[in-house]
Motif scaffolding. Structure first.
Motif, PDB file in Angstrom:
ATOM      1  N   GLU A  16     -14.170  21.704  30.906  1.00 29.55           N
ATOM      2  CA  GLU A  16     -14.947  21.805  29.674  1.00 29.55           C
ATOM      3  C   GLU A  16     -15.934  22.969  29.795  1.00 29.55           C
ATOM      4  OE1 GLU A  16     -18.486  19.336  27.370  1.00 29.55           O
ATOM      5  OE2 GLU A  16     -17.296  18.340  28.924  1.00 29.55           O
ATOM      6  N   MET A  21     -22.307  21.672  31.048  1.00 32.56           N
ATOM      7  CA  MET A  21     -21.475  21.658  32.249  1.00 32.56           C
ATOM      8  C   MET A  21     -22.046  22.514  33.374  1.00 32.56           C
ATOM      9  SD  MET A  21     -18.829  19.713  32.445  1.00 32.56           S
ATOM     10  CE  MET A  21     -17.784  20.602  33.587  1.00 32.56           C
ATOM     11  N   LEU A 110     -10.290  16.642  23.990  1.00 33.82           N
ATOM     12  CA  LEU A 110      -9.610  16.656  25.283  1.00 33.82           C
ATOM     13  C   LEU A 110      -8.096  16.669  25.121  1.00 33.82           C
ATOM     14  CD1 LEU A 110      -9.883  16.608  28.330  1.00 33.82           C
ATOM     15  CD2 LEU A 110      -9.999  14.114  28.251  1.00 33.82           C
ATOM     16  N   VAL A 143      -9.272  17.180  35.719  1.00 31.90           N
ATOM     17  CA  VAL A 143     -10.103  17.411  34.537  1.00 31.90           C
ATOM     18  C   VAL A 143     -11.572  17.332  34.942  1.00 31.90           C
ATOM     19  CG1 VAL A 143     -10.697  16.627  32.213  1.00 31.90           C
ATOM     20  CG2 VAL A 143      -8.327  16.421  33.040  1.00 31.90           C
ATOM     21  N   SER A 145     -15.184  17.366  33.271  1.00 34.98           N
ATOM     22  CA  SER A 145     -15.752  17.248  31.938  1.00 34.98           C
ATOM     23  C   SER A 145     -16.994  16.384  31.970  1.00 34.98           C
ATOM     24  CB  SER A 145     -14.710  16.629  30.992  1.00 34.98           C
ATOM     25  OG  SER A 145     -15.282  16.292  29.751  1.00 34.98           O
ATOM     26  N   PRO A 149     -14.874  12.348  25.593  1.00 30.58           N
ATOM     27  CA  PRO A 149     -13.660  12.889  24.981  1.00 30.58           C
ATOM     28  C   PRO A 149     -13.321  12.181  23.678  1.00 30.58           C
ATOM     29  CG  PRO A 149     -13.077  11.430  26.784  1.00 30.58           C
ATOM     30  CD  PRO A 149     -14.578  11.539  26.792  1.00 30.58           C
ATOM     31  N   SER A 183     -16.795  14.189  36.709  1.00 28.84           N
ATOM     32  CA  SER A 183     -17.835  14.386  35.705  1.00 28.84           C
ATOM     33  C   SER A 183     -19.197  14.337  36.380  1.00 28.84           C
ATOM     34  CB  SER A 183     -17.748  13.294  34.630  1.00 28.84           C
ATOM     35  OG  SER A 183     -18.732  13.496  33.628  1.00 28.84           O
TER      36      SER A 183
END
Length: 320
Positions: A16, A21, A110, A143, A145, A149, A183
């Motif tokens: 992301e 982020m 996403l 992933v 992120s 999502p 995450s």
């Protein structure tokens, strides 16, 4: 996998690009590089990152997919970097990602990132067929992120249009792709957990247990493993900023003295700006919802008045 056969590794890293982020940058060396390096080395794949094992014969294919925020009209939702077989190059691509999109968004699409990842895996297969490469393939999608999502279906992919993130997770599992999620947050993230579990419904690879050295982050691994020797990072004396979750808002807790204090202050200001943008977007969303409710009520009143007039006309016609 049969150890007598040459193995290959396909890796798609979906990241992301939202401004918040920036809090994930410490995870590059604490988590992302170690798990990918371990994955490549466990499958005896060359990755050009100091791997000198004589048994490393397999070919690695890695690619970075950047997922932009929903409120950007200028940039496409998904941007894909060049394929590489060098882990250092992949990490350099990641270091160069400017986390400056999607300020204040509440959700990210996403499904578009997952659909792009599946397209990348398909391209890897086509390339392997052209080369008549019959090696066994280990596939992993990681992933990274922070934003919640959206569960809306993909719209931009011709091959996977109409599939929700859960459906895309099922497709990945059926095609032997193990999906993992990282995450930079301590808060419960039920959406990512749901997607992680959905991949496990069709993927035979079991989930991995996570060491306690990354307790400030949500890490769900399947097919990837965080080596114990790299699970507990040591912070330098000047105390790098640590992203903490307080009532769903990001704050930076650090000492503003010593080396790097200017950079810490800049990160804090950027995160505060992202928080303000998120609050503003939330207010705008609430105002829009209120306007839609008022419009709906007005339409209902108009329909009711029209129905009354029609009933009155019918009554007058019957009397005549």
């Amino acid at each position: 996998m049969d150890s007598s056969r040459t193995k290959s590794c396909d890796v798609v890293l979906v990241v992301e690009r939202s401004a918040v982020m920036r809090a994930a940058k410490p995870l590059y060396e604490q988590c992302i590089r170690p798990v990918l390096e371990n994955f490549l080395e466990r499958n005896a794949c060359r990755h050009g990152s100091g791997n000198t094992e004589s048994g490393a014969k397999g070919q690695a294919r890695m690619i970075l997919v950047c997922l932009n925020g929903l409120n950007l009209c200028v940039l496409p939702t998904v941007e894909i970097r060049d394929t590489t077989n060098n882990l250092d190059t992949l990490m350099a691509y990641l270091e160069d990602v400017p986390f400056n999109s999607g300020g204040g968004v509440r959700e990210i699409a996403l499904a578009e990132g997952l659909a792009a990842a599946l397209e990348c895996f398909a391209e890897f297969n086509k390339e392997r067929e052209r080369m008549r490469d019959s090696s066994e393939v280990a596939r992993a999608c990681l992933v990274v992120s922070y934003t919640v999502p959206s569960m809306e279906a993909a719209q931009e992919s011709a091959d996977y249009m109409g599939l929700t993130p859960i459906g895309l997770m099922h497709v990945m599992g059926r095609r032997g792709v193990s999906a993992s999620f990282v995450s930079p947050t301590r808060r419960p993230h039920p959406q990512l957990q749901t997607l992680f579990d959905a991949n496990g419904e069709t993927c035979r690879t079991p989930p991995e247990l996570i060491s306690s050295g990354v307790e400030r982050n949500l890490i769900l691994l399947r097919g990837l493993k965080l080596p114990a020797t790299k699970a507990t990072p040591t912070l330098p004396n000047e105390s790098l900023p640590i992203a903490m979750e307080v009532d769903s808002d990001i704050q930076i807790i650090d000492n503003t003295s010593g080396p790097g204090s200017a950079e810490k202050q800049q990160i804090q200001e950027q995160l505060m700006l992202a928080q303000q943008q998120q609050q503003l977007q939330q207010q705008q969303l609430q105002q829009k919802q209120l306007q839609q409710q008022q419009l709906h009520q007005k339409q209902q009143l108009q329909q009711l008045e029209q129905a009354k007039r029609q009933a009155l006309q019918q009554q007058q016609q019957q009397q005549q």
